[in-house]
Design an enzyme around this catalytic site. Sequence first.
Site, PDB file in Angstrom:
ATOM      1  CG  LEU A  72      -7.617  12.208   5.153  1.00 41.25           C
ATOM      2  CD1 LEU A  72      -7.557  13.577   4.498  1.00 41.25           C
ATOM      3  CD2 LEU A  72      -7.210  11.137   4.151  1.00 41.25           C
ATOM      4  NE  ARG A  85     -18.374  11.827   7.128  1.00 41.52           N
ATOM      5  CZ  ARG A  85     -17.164  11.668   6.642  1.00 41.52           C
ATOM      6  NH1 ARG A  85     -16.662  10.458   6.484  1.00 41.52           N
ATOM      7  NH2 ARG A  85     -16.444  12.711   6.316  1.00 41.52           N
ATOM      8  N   GLY A 116       0.822  -1.210   0.000  1.00 41.13           N
ATOM      9  CA  GLY A 116       0.000   0.000   0.000  1.00 41.13           C
ATOM     10  C   GLY A 116       0.852   1.254   0.000  1.00 41.13           C
ATOM     11  N   GLY A 129      -0.958   4.369  -0.109  1.00 47.06           N
ATOM     12  CA  GLY A 129      -1.849   5.463   0.276  1.00 47.06           C
ATOM     13  C   GLY A 129      -1.223   6.186   1.456  1.00 47.06           C
ATOM     14  CG  LEU A 130      -2.787   9.892   2.921  1.00 45.86           C
ATOM     15  CD1 LEU A 130      -3.957  10.702   3.461  1.00 45.86           C
ATOM     16  CD2 LEU A 130      -1.553  10.777   2.788  1.00 45.86           C
ATOM     17  CB  ALA A 131      -2.087   3.836   6.018  1.00 43.67           C
TER      18      ALA A 131
END
Length: 679
Positions: A478, A363, A72, A74-76
Amino acid sequence: MSDAHRTTTPDGTVQGSDEQHDDAAGYYVDGEPIADTKAPGGPLAERWSTRQFDAKIVNPANRRKVSAIIVGTGLAGASAAATMGEAGYVVKNFCYQDSPRRAHSIAAQGGINAAKNYKGDGDSVHRLFYDTIKGGDYRSRESNVYRLAEVSVNIIDQCVAQGVPFAREYGGLLDNRSFGGVQVSRTFYARGQTGQQLLLGAYQALERQIAAGTVHCYTRHEMLELVIVDGRARGIIARDLVTGEIETHLADVVVLASGGYGNVFYLSTNAMNSNVTASWRAHRKGALMANPCYTQIHPTCIPVTGTHQSKLTLMSESLRNDGRIWVPKKKADCDKDPRDIAEDDRDYYLERIYPAFGNLVPRDIASRQAKNVCDEGRGVGPEVEGVRRGVYLDFSDAIERLGRPAIEAKYGNLFDMYARITGEDPYEVPMRIYPAVHYVMGGLWVDYDLQSTIPGLFVTGEANFSDHGANRLGASALMQGLADGYFVLPNTIRDYLSASPFEKVSEDHPAVVEAQQAVRERVDKFLSTNGTRSVDSYHRELGNIMWEYCGMERTADGLRKAIDLIRTLRQDFHRNVRVLGSGENINQSLEKAGRVADFFELGELMCIDALNRRESCGGHFRGESQTEDGEALRHDDQYAYVAAWAWPGQGEDGESLPPVLHKEHLNYEFTEMKQRSYK
Ligand SMILES: Cc1cc2nc3c(=O)[nH]c(=O)nc-3n(C[C@H](O)[C@H](O)[C@H](O)COP(=O)(O)OP(=O)(O)OC[C@H]3O[C@@H](n4cnc5c(N)ncnc54)[C@H](O)[C@@H]3O)c2cc1C
């Protein structure tokens, strides 16, 4: 993990337990309880520093001899790979995109939370902790959430130092806005492109390590199997998506930062290729899957317009700072031009029902109320299959109050995106929005160190279950991905790696050969099925089942029906799927076939998990468990646990056996479990 010790009979009686009834009886077996043994006790505010001190150190000279695989970018994943590379470990970083920069994180729009209290509005680490625990409907761990709130302030400093262009006020200070479920302004943002800017920051740090030779990046590679040797995660089998070659990569430790599985619903706001395969392959090899049914349905997405769609578009939650949500009071007004509907004939239903939080309720609550008003027949926009599924998000008040330039400056790119997709000008006519699948709070079970139940397998970002409970507050994904990657994992993984050197594993080790063989057989099976139905058509049908019965509202009858439908469809898929082409080059239908096969198994587990939890909490609303005024009703006496599921293996006919449920009891020492109220 020990074997099941408790059984349920088909009539729902639980043997060996105090509980008298269980909707999921017969669909699963009970296992031993599980506990997070890594979180230190003592005062909450000291736990993270205690763990950092107690976690053993790998000295700099030895780090060069220790290798890590991180799946991965992505941000992580990118933040973890960059930080571990900087620390001196030898890192291999994988993604299936053609560049690390194209990970799904790039799509994040609205912002990232941090308890900086720059607005002086009473924010603090403790308030962020409290909001997150309450927002998650008391189904997350206090120790994890407190650490997340604590680390949030470091993330902003780190990103500013990298040059991330956060929005600033006129005087030059970093600006903030509000997201749902909170009454302070703590969300840092870069217009509607926060994910993109944060990912560019992490990517630059990653590129620096790639140039320095500490990180090697494998793009267009898909992990299809986990390699376990002597009980420890020691590598992955990946397919080169361009050449089709099936490769073995070995290391001392494996980190999954492979994102969320919302695409099990087919239609979602996730990137088209987001999938569960990396996590699911690990699950099948022994990693527990926690709370798989906790799905976040985001209230502000562009409504579905027909049956042709394969993707839904998010309109950032930040829009609820200034936009007001309403529907007509009378059904007869629903097809009128909204500008012709008098103020008195509008129902600003969130402001009416929840005066304290108004349009900024969390949400799950905003989504359910949108569904309720549409179910009442007061939805707006075109009818799809006989129902109007849309509500207005109206900026006319804000434009009048602040002026159009101010709204353009804050939300310009989001308004442009809406106009391009719908052909309507949101500065003139209210936007139309409706809830859609957006994020999953469920994921692989990890302890406080972010280690799964497989030693040497760590999981970060959306792929793990750890911090958001039953509902994630906006702008907290995030925060969690970067907290995990920049600060938490690099500090906890060293405790595991301090036991190195680990015994060397060679490519001809039987466990490696077996994993390679399993991948080859799977690929060959898809290519040789020679069926008549496309992978996409199965995926769409599975998604419809999931949305209908395991979506915004679930009932026991509906979930049982869904399980039957999924099982039948899955059998048909394995007999009748059509995958053309070969395995020796780019073959997207082959890639999708593997992902959809895993979605089938996951979808069934999600329904069993939802069936087991006969309570409403956060993103999981059970029709049978609501208050008189239709709000979610939890049952803390029965369900204050993390449901961590073990893969049971498969029967001789290839059908899966009932999964095993291990419960982690949730203990609240510093917060009082209350029924949530945003009124
Ligand atoms: C439209 C949208 C807007 C959002 N806006 C916000 C926001 O404003 N604020 C907020 O906090 N959150 C937001 N979110 C949620 C947030 O973006 C995600 O939760 C987060 O970015 C996930 O990051 P990640 O690093 O865990 O995973 P991802 O960014 O999904 O990255 C997954 C990585 O894993 C790789 N990968 C996966 N499987 C494999 C495999 N088998 N083999 C090899 N590589 C693999 C992929 O290639 C990719 O690099 C938003 C989500 C969406 C959909």
